[in-house]
Scaffold this motif. Structure first.
Motif, PDB file in Angstrom:
ATOM      1  N   PHE A   4      55.316 -50.234 -47.909  1.00  0.00           N
ATOM      2  CA  PHE A   4      55.707 -50.864 -46.650  1.00  0.00           C
ATOM      3  C   PHE A   4      54.480 -51.447 -45.941  1.00  0.00           C
ATOM      4  CE2 PHE A   4      56.944 -50.886 -42.187  1.00  0.00           C
ATOM      5  CZ  PHE A   4      58.193 -51.489 -42.267  1.00  0.00           C
ATOM      6  N   ARG A   5      53.373 -50.715 -45.965  1.00  0.00           N
ATOM      7  CA  ARG A   5      52.147 -51.213 -45.325  1.00  0.00           C
ATOM      8  C   ARG A   5      51.665 -52.481 -46.018  1.00  0.00           C
ATOM      9  NH1 ARG A   5      46.814 -51.030 -45.882  1.00  0.00           N
ATOM     10  NH2 ARG A   5      46.943 -49.866 -47.819  1.00  0.00           N
ATOM     11  N   ARG A   6      51.707 -52.482 -47.371  1.00  0.00           N
ATOM     12  CA  ARG A   6      51.285 -53.678 -48.096  1.00  0.00           C
ATOM     13  C   ARG A   6      52.198 -54.862 -47.808  1.00  0.00           C
ATOM     14  NH1 ARG A   6      50.236 -50.898 -54.015  1.00  0.00           N
ATOM     15  NH2 ARG A   6      48.376 -49.651 -53.419  1.00  0.00           N
ATOM     16  N   GLY A   7      53.496 -54.584 -47.768  1.00  0.00           N
ATOM     17  CA  GLY A   7      54.433 -55.657 -47.449  1.00  0.00           C
ATOM     18  C   GLY A   7      54.215 -56.207 -46.058  1.00  0.00           C
ATOM     19  N   TYR A   8      53.954 -55.298 -45.100  1.00  0.00           N
ATOM     20  CA  TYR A   8      53.670 -55.750 -43.730  1.00  0.00           C
ATOM     21  C   TYR A   8      52.390 -56.586 -43.686  1.00  0.00           C
ATOM     22  CZ  TYR A   8      51.816 -55.446 -38.996  1.00  0.00           C
ATOM     23  OH  TYR A   8      51.260 -55.749 -37.792  1.00  0.00           O
ATOM     24  N   ALA A   9      51.367 -56.136 -44.388  1.00  0.00           N
ATOM     25  CA  ALA A   9      50.108 -56.887 -44.394  1.00  0.00           C
ATOM     26  C   ALA A   9      50.276 -58.250 -45.062  1.00  0.00           C
ATOM     27  CB  ALA A   9      49.021 -56.078 -45.112  1.00  0.00           C
ATOM     28  N   GLY A  10      51.179 -58.323 -46.050  1.00  0.00           N
ATOM     29  CA  GLY A  10      51.390 -59.607 -46.727  1.00  0.00           C
ATOM     30  C   GLY A  10      52.258 -60.564 -45.939  1.00  0.00           C
ATOM     31  N   LEU A  11      53.251 -60.040 -45.185  1.00  0.00           N
ATOM     32  CA  LEU A  11      54.190 -60.909 -44.471  1.00  0.00           C
ATOM     33  C   LEU A  11      53.685 -61.315 -43.088  1.00  0.00           C
ATOM     34  CD1 LEU A  11      57.614 -59.226 -45.358  1.00  0.00           C
ATOM     35  CD2 LEU A  11      56.751 -61.422 -46.173  1.00  0.00           C
ATOM     36  N   CYS A  12      52.973 -60.427 -42.440  1.00  0.00           N
ATOM     37  CA  CYS A  12      52.527 -60.718 -41.073  1.00  0.00           C
ATOM     38  C   CYS A  12      51.268 -61.588 -41.124  1.00  0.00           C
ATOM     39  CB  CYS A  12      52.239 -59.407 -40.334  1.00  0.00           C
ATOM     40  SG  CYS A  12      51.828 -59.656 -38.595  1.00  0.00           S
ATOM     41  N   PRO A  13      51.262 -62.750 -40.446  1.00  0.00           N
ATOM     42  CA  PRO A  13      50.055 -63.590 -40.476  1.00  0.00           C
ATOM     43  C   PRO A  13      48.880 -62.948 -39.741  1.00  0.00           C
ATOM     44  CG  PRO A  13      51.689 -64.501 -38.990  1.00  0.00           C
ATOM     45  CD  PRO A  13      52.355 -63.384 -39.707  1.00  0.00           C
ATOM     46  N   ALA A  14      49.174 -62.147 -38.705  1.00  0.00           N
ATOM     47  CA  ALA A  14      48.090 -61.492 -37.961  1.00  0.00           C
ATOM     48  C   ALA A  14      48.455 -60.023 -37.807  1.00  0.00           C
ATOM     49  CB  ALA A  14      47.888 -62.150 -36.600  1.00  0.00           C
ATOM     50  N   PRO A  15      48.269 -59.197 -38.857  1.00  0.00           N
ATOM     51  CA  PRO A  15      48.656 -57.785 -38.771  1.00  0.00           C
ATOM     52  C   PRO A  15      47.823 -57.040 -37.742  1.00  0.00           C
ATOM     53  CG  PRO A  15      47.426 -58.198 -40.782  1.00  0.00           C
ATOM     54  CD  PRO A  15      47.684 -59.529 -40.173  1.00  0.00           C
ATOM     55  N   GLU A  17      45.924 -53.817 -36.241  1.00  0.00           N
ATOM     56  CA  GLU A  17      45.187 -52.692 -36.800  1.00  0.00           C
ATOM     57  C   GLU A  17      45.837 -51.358 -36.419  1.00  0.00           C
ATOM     58  OE1 GLU A  17      42.722 -52.546 -38.883  1.00  0.00           O
ATOM     59  OE2 GLU A  17      42.614 -54.739 -39.086  1.00  0.00           O
ATOM     60  N   SER A  18      46.357 -51.283 -35.199  1.00  0.00           N
ATOM     61  CA  SER A  18      47.001 -50.027 -34.774  1.00  0.00           C
ATOM     62  C   SER A  18      48.225 -49.728 -35.637  1.00  0.00           C
ATOM     63  CB  SER A  18      47.406 -50.128 -33.304  1.00  0.00           C
ATOM     64  OG  SER A  18      48.295 -51.214 -33.103  1.00  0.00           O
ATOM     65  N   VAL A  19      48.978 -50.793 -35.961  1.00  0.00           N
ATOM     66  CA  VAL A  19      50.161 -50.603 -36.815  1.00  0.00           C
ATOM     67  C   VAL A  19      49.736 -50.192 -38.215  1.00  0.00           C
ATOM     68  CG1 VAL A  19      52.165 -51.745 -37.818  1.00  0.00           C
ATOM     69  CG2 VAL A  19      51.534 -52.200 -35.449  1.00  0.00           C
ATOM     70  N   LEU A  20      48.680 -50.825 -38.746  1.00  0.00           N
ATOM     71  CA  LEU A  20      48.202 -50.469 -40.091  1.00  0.00           C
ATOM     72  C   LEU A  20      47.709 -49.031 -40.120  1.00  0.00           C
ATOM     73  CD1 LEU A  20      46.311 -53.766 -41.037  1.00  0.00           C
ATOM     74  CD2 LEU A  20      48.463 -52.937 -41.996  1.00  0.00           C
ATOM     75  N   THR A  46      54.556 -59.194 -35.716  1.00  0.00           N
ATOM     76  CA  THR A  46      54.784 -57.856 -36.284  1.00  0.00           C
ATOM     77  C   THR A  46      56.267 -57.528 -36.324  1.00  0.00           C
ATOM     78  OG1 THR A  46      52.633 -57.104 -35.493  1.00  0.00           O
ATOM     79  CG2 THR A  46      54.265 -55.410 -36.006  1.00  0.00           C
ATOM     80  N   CYS A  47      56.975 -57.865 -35.244  1.00  0.00           N
ATOM     81  CA  CYS A  47      58.428 -57.611 -35.209  1.00  0.00           C
ATOM     82  C   CYS A  47      59.141 -58.394 -36.307  1.00  0.00           C
ATOM     83  CB  CYS A  47      58.992 -57.970 -33.840  1.00  0.00           C
ATOM     84  SG  CYS A  47      58.421 -56.884 -32.513  1.00  0.00           S
ATOM     85  N   GLY A  48      58.755 -59.654 -36.515  1.00  0.00           N
ATOM     86  CA  GLY A  48      59.386 -60.456 -37.557  1.00  0.00           C
ATOM     87  C   GLY A  48      59.129 -59.894 -38.947  1.00  0.00           C
ATOM     88  N   ALA A  49      57.872 -59.455 -39.225  1.00  0.00           N
ATOM     89  CA  ALA A  49      57.547 -58.895 -40.540  1.00  0.00           C
ATOM     90  C   ALA A  49      58.304 -57.601 -40.784  1.00  0.00           C
ATOM     91  CB  ALA A  49      56.040 -58.667 -40.639  1.00  0.00           C
ATOM     92  N   ILE A  50      58.337 -56.723 -39.770  1.00  0.00           N
ATOM     93  CA  ILE A  50      59.061 -55.452 -39.936  1.00  0.00           C
ATOM     94  C   ILE A  50      60.556 -55.703 -40.091  1.00  0.00           C
ATOM     95  CG2 ILE A  50      59.650 -53.285 -38.787  1.00  0.00           C
ATOM     96  CD1 ILE A  50      56.844 -53.347 -37.536  1.00  0.00           C
ATOM     97  N   ALA A  57      63.041 -52.688 -48.130  1.00  0.00           N
ATOM     98  CA  ALA A  57      61.699 -52.436 -48.653  1.00  0.00           C
ATOM     99  C   ALA A  57      61.404 -50.948 -48.710  1.00  0.00           C
ATOM    100  CB  ALA A  57      60.652 -53.141 -47.786  1.00  0.00           C
ATOM    101  N   ALA A  58      61.858 -50.150 -47.759  1.00  0.00           N
ATOM    102  CA  ALA A  58      61.571 -48.715 -47.736  1.00  0.00           C
ATOM    103  C   ALA A  58      62.803 -47.986 -47.214  1.00  0.00           C
ATOM    104  CB  ALA A  58      60.361 -48.418 -46.855  1.00  0.00           C
TER     105      ALA A  58
END
Length: 670
Positions: A4-15, A17-20, A46-50, A57-58
């Motif tokens: 899920f973290r990798r997917g978020y990092a890949g989908l979000c253009p500006a991830p 750091e607190s979420v990661l 972040t909301c759109g990626a999640i 995904a999870a």
């Protein structure tokens, strides 16, 4: 969680750091993975990626997004992603200041999602806009999965409460609803109280801090208690019905198994009977073959007897021929004696004649006499030898005739004895065979009849058991239907009475409020009139006295009205007490129904125990039948062994008799 973290990092253009950092942590217990992003300021990206990762995904069971400062669009994206999710059971969105767009997105989520059981929306502003909250309520009414809803501090007014009441009338799954610290008021409380008459699943409704009167809160608590009691009763009845159905199914399975076992045992008994019949038929055929062999042996013995009789006839013919020879020899001896006598006489005559001549011729005759004497001596010797031979021949003939006569008599006696013994043995064998065949046939017929009767009895018992089962089932079904009908009738009557009483009370309360409003309006008017009278006291002193009188009359009327109010309140209290008594009576009736259900369950248990005892008795009868069959098989085997021993004894006796008889000795000598 790592995926899920990798997917978020890949989908979000500006991830963020607190979420990661939060996603690198543990995902909760292994049985219930949790996505916890509380107190993190989530951006729109972040909301759109999640929202794009949540559908599949999870497999999160809980999603916590409280105090995240979500915007309307961000909340919409997140909730849109949760619409097609099938694993999330709990969703926490408290402290996000959700309004119209958020309320509409939540309504859509409640319409489409079929997995969320708990929804926490504390400290939002869903009730500010009526359209958005009405859309949310429509989604709640269409949802049949949600069980817990938290709407504390959402600025819900009486109109929002009415919308919620409409949704609760349609919803059949919600069990807990928390509406504390809103602005529901009197009208909203009434609307929620009215909706509880049709909603039977809600067990907990919190209305503290909403300016709702205490009587409505008490009525709501009573309705909740009633729903809880009803739910517990329904759960108990469902559990009992499930237990009874399981017991009935187990009884059916046991009865079918026992019936199949009975059928198998009956089939086995039939096969054993057929097998024993076959064995007995084979034994009878073997006995028939043994009898045929014995008959063939007897026929051979008869043939041997006929041969011996023929030999005896030949010996008799020989004896007859020897007798004829003896008579012929006797005749020849007599003829020879006569001839010798005649010759002697002729010789004597010749001697006499010759004596005269010999006297004459002594010299010549002496020689001749010597010769003749020698011849006579020789002839006498020959006669003596012939006489001795004849005597010996006569003695031999007498001895042979006596021996032949004795042997013939002995042979005839032995033949007669053997014939008698053989006839007796044949008659005994035939009688024994006929008796044994008849006994075996009768025994087989009796055993077949007894087995057929037992099979018919078992089938009749099985049919009776099936009929009893069907009757018990029908009785149980009818009693259960009657109990359910009585419960439905009692419930419907209770509902109707409660509705009628509530409507009557509402009418009385409405009349009381109207009378109170009228009294208040009258008081206001009178106060205004008193103020006008005091202002005009200098000018209208006479009217003041009249007004005072009117005030006294009005005060008397007010006192009377207050007394009437007190009496009506007392009446209402009495009616409430009567309603409470009726409810207690209904509870006692329900307890009586419960006791009836328990009695029915006891009866079913007793019937099941009786059926089990009957089945045990039948199993004991079957075991007894099996033991009897085993005893009969042992008797049949013993009879077979005895028949084999008898046949062997008969065969040994016949062989011994044949070997010990003179015919056997003659045949052995031959």
């Amino acid at each position: 969680m790592e995926e899920f973290r990798r997917g978020y990092a890949g989908l979000c253009p500006a991830p963020q750091e607190s979420v990661l950092r939060r996603l690198r942590g543990p995902a909760g217990p292994p049985g219930r993975p949790r996505l916890d992003l509380t107190a993190l300021g989530l951006s729109l990206e972040t909301c759109g990626a999640i929202g794009r990762l949540l559908p599949g995904a999870a497999a999160f069971a809980e999603v916590a997004l409280g105090d995240c400062g979500l915007s309307e669009e961000g909340a919409k994206l997140l909730l849109h992603g949760l619409c097609s999710n099938t694993t999330v059971k709990s969703l926490d969105l408290k402290g996000n200041n959700l309004r119209t767009v958020g309320a509409e997105a939540l309504g859509k989520l409640l319409r489409q999602n079929k997995s969320i059981r708990s929804l926490i929306l504390e400290w939002n502003s869903l009730g500010v806009w009526e359209e958005g909250f009405s859309f949310f309520c429509q989604g709640l009414g269409a949802n049949n999965v949600l069980q817990r809803l938290d709407l504390r501090n959402n600025q819900i007014n009486h109109q929002g409460a009415a919308e919620l009441a409409m949704a609760l009338k349609q919803n059949a799954s919600l069990q807990e609803l928390d509406l504390r610290w809103n602005n529901i008021g009197l009208l909203g409380g009434r609307a929620l109280l009215n909706c509880l008459h049709s909603n039977r699943t809600l067990k907990r409704l919190e209305l503290a801090g909403n300016n709702v009167p205490s009587d409505i809160l008490k009525a709501v608590e009573q309705a909740m208690d009633h729903n809880q009691d009803r739910q517990t009763i329904l759960n108990k009845t469902q559990n009992r019905m499930s237990i009874l159905s399981k017991e009935v199914l187990s009884l059916k399975d046991e009865k079918t198994k026992q019936f199949l076992d009975l059928m198998d045992t009956i089939d086995k008994q039939r096969e054993e009977i057929a097998r024993s019949g076959r064995m007995s038929a084979a034994r009878v055929t073997q006995l028939q073959e043994a009898l045929d062999e014995q008959l063939s042996i007897m026929n051979s013995l008869k043939a041997k007897l006929q041969m011996t009789e023929a030999a005896l006839a030949l010996s008799e013919q020989k004896v007859h021929g020897l007798g004829e020879l003896l008579s012929a020899t006797k005749q020849e001896q007599t003829s020879m004696a006569e001839r010798h006598f005649a010759e002697l006489q002729q010789q004597k005559q010749e001697g006499a004649d010759r004596e005269s001549k010999l006297l004459r011729d002594l010299s010549a005759a002496s020689d001749k006499n010597l010769l003749l004497r020698n011849q006579v001596d020789e002839l006498e010797k020959k006669c003596k030898v012939q006489q001795d031979q004849l005597f010996q021949v006569k003695q031999d003939l007498t001895n042979t005739t006596a021996e032949l006569k004795l042997r013939a008599a002995q042979a005839e006696e032995r033949l007669e004895m053997e014939k008698k013994r053989f006839k007796q043995s044949l008659e005994d064998m035939e009688s024994l065979r006929v008796k044994e065949v008849d006994h075996m046939a009768q025994h087989m017929e009796v055993s077949e009849r007894s087995m057929q009767d037992r099979i018919q009895r078992l089938e009749a018992i099985r049919i009776a058991l099936e009929e009893e089962l069907s009757q018990v089932k029908a009785a149980a079904v009818t009693e259960r239907g009657q109990a359910e009908e009585e419960l439905m009738k009692v419930r419907s009557q209770a509902r109707l009475e409660e509705q009628q009483r509530v409507e009557h009370l509402e009418e009385k309360l409405r009349l009381m409020t109207e009378s109170r409003d009228e009294a208040q309006s009258c008081c206001l008017k009178q106060k205004q009139m008193v103020a006008d009278a005091q202002a005009k006291a200098s000018q209208l002193s006479l009217q003041a006295d009249g007004l005072r009188r009117r005030l006294e009359q009005l005060q008397q009327d007010l006192n009377s009205k207050e007394e009437e109010k007190v009496t009506e309140v007392n009446k209402v209290k009495v009616e409430l007490q009567e309603q409470i008594g009726h409810l207690q009576a209904e509870r006692t009736a329900q307890e009586g129904l419960r006791e009836k259900i328990a009695a029915l369950e006891r009866q079913l248990k007793a019937l099941s125990s009786n059926h089990r005892e009957a089945l045990l008795d039948k199993e004991s009868e079957i075991s007894m039948l099996l033991e009897k069959l085993r005893m009969k098989e042992a008797d049949i085997s013993r009879m077979r062994e005895e028949e084999a021993q008898r046949a062997s004894f008969l065969q040994n006796a016949i062989m011994a008799y044949v070997q010990g008889s003179p015919l056997g000795t003659l045949s052995s000598r031959k």
